[in-house]
Design an enzyme around this catalytic site. Structure first.
Site, mmCIF file in Angstrom:
data_model
loop_
_atom_site.group_PDB
_atom_site.id
_atom_site.type_symbol
_atom_site.label_atom_id
_atom_site.label_comp_id
_atom_site.label_asym_id
_atom_site.label_seq_id
_atom_site.Cartn_x
_atom_site.Cartn_y
_atom_site.Cartn_z
ATOM 1 N N GLN A 1 -11.544 58.042 -17.045
ATOM 2 C CA GLN A 1 -11.829 58.579 -15.706
ATOM 3 C C GLN A 1 -12.166 60.068 -15.757
ATOM 4 O O GLN A 1 -12.724 60.614 -14.809
ATOM 5 C CB GLN A 1 -10.636 58.357 -14.772
ATOM 6 C CG GLN A 1 -10.477 56.941 -14.268
ATOM 7 C CD GLN A 1 -9.532 56.130 -15.133
ATOM 8 O OE1 GLN A 1 -9.382 56.399 -16.327
ATOM 9 N NE2 GLN A 1 -8.893 55.128 -14.574
ATOM 10 N N ASP B 1 -0.662 58.184 -7.284
ATOM 11 C CA ASP B 1 -0.900 56.871 -6.668
ATOM 12 C C ASP B 1 0.268 56.437 -5.801
ATOM 13 O O ASP B 1 0.122 55.562 -4.947
ATOM 14 C CB ASP B 1 -1.154 55.823 -7.753
ATOM 15 C CG ASP B 1 -2.513 56.040 -8.360
ATOM 16 O OD1 ASP B 1 -2.630 56.908 -9.256
ATOM 17 O OD2 ASP B 1 -3.466 55.385 -7.915
ATOM 18 N N ASN C 1 1.350 58.399 -11.475
ATOM 19 C CA ASN C 1 -0.090 58.680 -11.587
ATOM 20 C C ASN C 1 -0.593 58.079 -12.896
ATOM 21 O O ASN C 1 0.163 57.459 -13.662
ATOM 22 C CB ASN C 1 -0.333 60.195 -11.520
ATOM 23 C CG ASN C 1 -1.797 60.547 -11.337
ATOM 24 O OD1 ASN C 1 -2.458 60.005 -10.450
ATOM 25 N ND2 ASN C 1 -2.330 61.411 -12.172
ATOM 26 N N LYS C 2 -1.863 58.277 -13.162
ATOM 27 C CA LYS C 2 -2.517 57.694 -14.335
ATOM 28 C C LYS C 2 -1.723 57.935 -15.615
ATOM 29 O O LYS C 2 -1.174 59.018 -15.829
ATOM 30 C CB LYS C 2 -3.922 58.302 -14.448
ATOM 31 C CG LYS C 2 -4.780 57.837 -15.601
ATOM 32 C CD LYS C 2 -4.932 56.356 -15.661
ATOM 33 C CE LYS C 2 -5.370 55.735 -14.345
ATOM 34 N NZ LYS C 2 -5.220 54.254 -14.302
ATOM 35 N N ARG D 1 -12.161 52.963 -7.227
ATOM 36 C CA ARG D 1 -10.822 53.220 -7.756
ATOM 37 C C ARG D 1 -10.331 54.538 -7.150
ATOM 38 O O ARG D 1 -11.069 55.201 -6.426
ATOM 39 C CB ARG D 1 -10.848 53.278 -9.292
ATOM 40 C CG ARG D 1 -12.051 54.072 -9.803
ATOM 41 C CD ARG D 1 -11.805 54.846 -11.012
ATOM 42 N NE ARG D 1 -10.760 55.813 -10.852
ATOM 43 C CZ ARG D 1 -10.902 56.982 -10.230
ATOM 44 N NH1 ARG D 1 -12.043 57.335 -9.670
ATOM 45 N NH2 ARG D 1 -9.887 57.838 -10.137
ATOM 46 N N GLY D 2 -9.080 54.923 -7.505
ATOM 47 C CA GLY D 2 -8.494 56.112 -6.885
ATOM 48 C C GLY D 2 -7.751 55.654 -5.634
ATOM 49 O O GLY D 2 -8.309 54.917 -4.797
ATOM 50 N N ALA D 3 -6.496 56.073 -5.519
ATOM 51 C CA ALA D 3 -5.621 55.509 -4.491
ATOM 52 C C ALA D 3 -6.211 55.550 -3.070
ATOM 53 O O ALA D 3 -6.270 54.513 -2.395
ATOM 54 C CB ALA D 3 -4.257 56.206 -4.558
ATOM 55 N N ARG E 1 -4.526 45.424 -6.828
ATOM 56 C CA ARG E 1 -3.943 46.454 -7.703
ATOM 57 C C ARG E 1 -2.567 46.825 -7.153
ATOM 58 O O ARG E 1 -2.453 47.190 -5.983
ATOM 59 C CB ARG E 1 -4.853 47.689 -7.795
ATOM 60 C CG ARG E 1 -6.198 47.369 -8.439
ATOM 61 C CD ARG E 1 -6.929 48.618 -8.869
ATOM 62 N NE ARG E 1 -6.278 49.260 -9.995
ATOM 63 C CZ ARG E 1 -6.592 50.483 -10.441
ATOM 64 N NH1 ARG E 1 -7.523 51.186 -9.837
ATOM 65 N NH2 ARG E 1 -5.981 50.997 -11.484
HETATM 66 O O1 MRU Z 1 -6.684 53.565 -12.171
HETATM 67 P P1 MRU Z 1 -7.313 54.561 -11.230
HETATM 68 O O2 MRU Z 1 -8.545 55.174 -11.789
HETATM 69 O O3 MRU Z 1 -7.486 54.001 -9.845
HETATM 70 O O4 MRU Z 1 -6.220 55.712 -11.135
HETATM 71 C C1 MRU Z 1 -6.454 56.812 -10.303
HETATM 72 C C2 MRU Z 1 -5.455 57.877 -10.430
HETATM 73 O O5 MRU Z 1 -4.505 57.770 -11.175
HETATM 74 C C3 MRU Z 1 -5.607 59.074 -9.534
HETATM 75 O O6 MRU Z 1 -5.122 60.223 -10.145
HETATM 76 C C4 MRU Z 1 -4.842 58.806 -8.242
HETATM 77 O O7 MRU Z 1 -5.326 57.641 -7.622
HETATM 78 C C5 MRU Z 1 -4.925 59.921 -7.285
HETATM 79 S S1 MRU Z 1 -6.547 59.997 -6.599
HETATM 80 C C6 MRU Z 1 -6.630 60.962 -5.280
#
Ligand code: MRU
Length: 371
Positions: free
Chosen positions: A210, A250, A260-261, A53-55, A90
């Site tokens: 997370q 993201d 973002n999250k 996970r994470g963009a 996603r």
């Molecule tokens: O749902 P996730 O865990 O993939 O969400 C991740 C985030 O929101 C991060 O903050 C975002 O991807 C930036 S990571 C460099």
């Protein structure tokens, strides 16, 4: 990033040179489990189920997912099917589409199978492009670290240097969300390594927690930190216990809005009310130049099960799911929110820091500015 004293990346080629090894993040922080991904289906599953996970890291694994698909069938039809399957995993992180577009262009440049190009050459081009995407991410995150650490140092000087700099972060925008170093956490690691005393408030980040990934990472690197409930952020900001907030994104829109999250927006509102700077760290690959503002960003709605259940390690070290929501109650689980540009103090990119505005972004990326 160091894990138990050893440097490693979140995604690497397996010993056989064609499959990829990932860290299964659904098992963290309880155990470090490396999984082998050896097919398109396995790559899509790992992204959808958030083993990865994470963009930026989603984009990197998607790139290798294309490579794995082409090993089976290197035709353009197979390439399009693979890109469509991966793109559907996603919807919010734009890096996924960015990486797939780069892969598509690299493979198509070789020519169609039987029409000037050949299968092995297309597969080789795909692997070279996936490797380049990973190297780009590492270099980008290192540069973000440099620019962000300078802000940390300046803020620490401004608060008098007589106590640690107090940073608050939401979700995980660290090493685990990228190929290495992280975006929002890259400045934390660099400033810490340079000897700047700091302490990080880590939001738990319900429903998937997370924040525990962030806490685990920071612990591995020896960075002092404290996990807080998501709802504690406003209080900490109001009581002067936070010097700056830094998060990842993201998708960054052309006007500087960031997605973002879920919960990021509330932190930005509280930071604004408390007069605390709110920074967003981002690689070029999260900028969506086609999206004028955050109102257009597709927000991923995830399974209600993530909200109904809390996952943790139970007696005997076994991972356990515990139900916390009354069965008869409906649940909704939007996974991201949009923080308007006006609440953002600065965007920290690999090219430097800019205002969260269309002209701010255009100043750093003149070749991409919207016309
Ligand atoms: O749902 P996730 O865990 O993939 O969400 C991740 C985030 O929101 C991060 O903050 C975002 O991807 C930036 S990571 C460099």
């Amino acid at each position: 990033m160091r894990v138990e004293g050893v440097h490693r990346r979140t995604i690497t080629l397996s010993d056989d040179g064609w499959a990829v090894d990932i860290i299964d993040q659904t098992q963290l922080p309880w155990q470090l489990r490396v999984r082998r991904v050896d097919s398109l289906a396995a790559a899509a599953h790992a992204i959808r189920d958030m083993q990865v996970r994470g963009a930026p890291l989603i984009g990197a694994l998607a790139a290798y997912g294309v490579c794995l698909a082409l090993r089976v069938d290197a035709s353009s039809a197979a390439l399009e099917r693979a890109c469509a399957e991966l793109a559907a995993t996603r919807p919010t992180a734009i890096n996924l589409g960015w990486a797939l577009a780069r892969m598509r262009a690299a493979v198509q440049a070789v020519g169609e199978v039987g029409g000037g190009g050949d299968g092995p050459a297309r597969v080789a081009a795909a692997y070279a492009c996936a490797a380049a995407i990973c190297e780009d991410d590492v270099a980008t995150c290192q540069a973000i670290g440099q620019h962000g650490a300078a802000i940390f140092e300046a803020t620490w000087r401004a608060v008098g240097r007589n106590r640690p700099l107090r940073v608050l972060t939401h979700c995980n925008a660290g090493w685990l969300a990228t190929v290495d170093h992280g975006t929002a956490l890259a400045p934390v690691y660099l400033a810490h390594d340079r000897g700047l005393p700091l302490h990080v408030w880590v939001d738990e980040t319900r429903p998937r927690n997370q924040g525990m990934l962030t806490a685990w990472e920071l612990g591995q690197h020896g960075v002092p930190h404290t996990v807080v409930a998501d709802n504690a952020g406003g209080h900490l900001l109001q009581r002067g216990q936070v010097d700056l907030v830094i998060v990842g994104t993201d998708r960054t829109c052309a006007n500087g809005d960031v997605c973002n999250k879920i919960g990021t927006y509330l932190k930005a509102l509280a930071a604004r009310d408390a007069g605390v700077p709110f920074y967003v760290a981002l690689p070029h690959s999260t900028i969506d130049w086609t999206m004028a503002s955050g109102a257009e960003v597709p927000i991923e709605e995830r399974s209600g099960r993530e909200l109904r259940e809390v996952v943790g390690r139970g007696d005997g070290g076994v991972m356990t799911h515990v139900t916390v929501v009354p069965e008869a109650s409906a649940v909704a689980n939007p996974a991201f929110d949009v923080t308007p540009a006006r609440l953002i103090t600065g965007l920290i990119t690999e090219r430097g820091v800019c205002e969260a505005t269309e002209s701010g972004l255009a100043g750093l990326y003149p070749e991409r500015a919207r016309t």
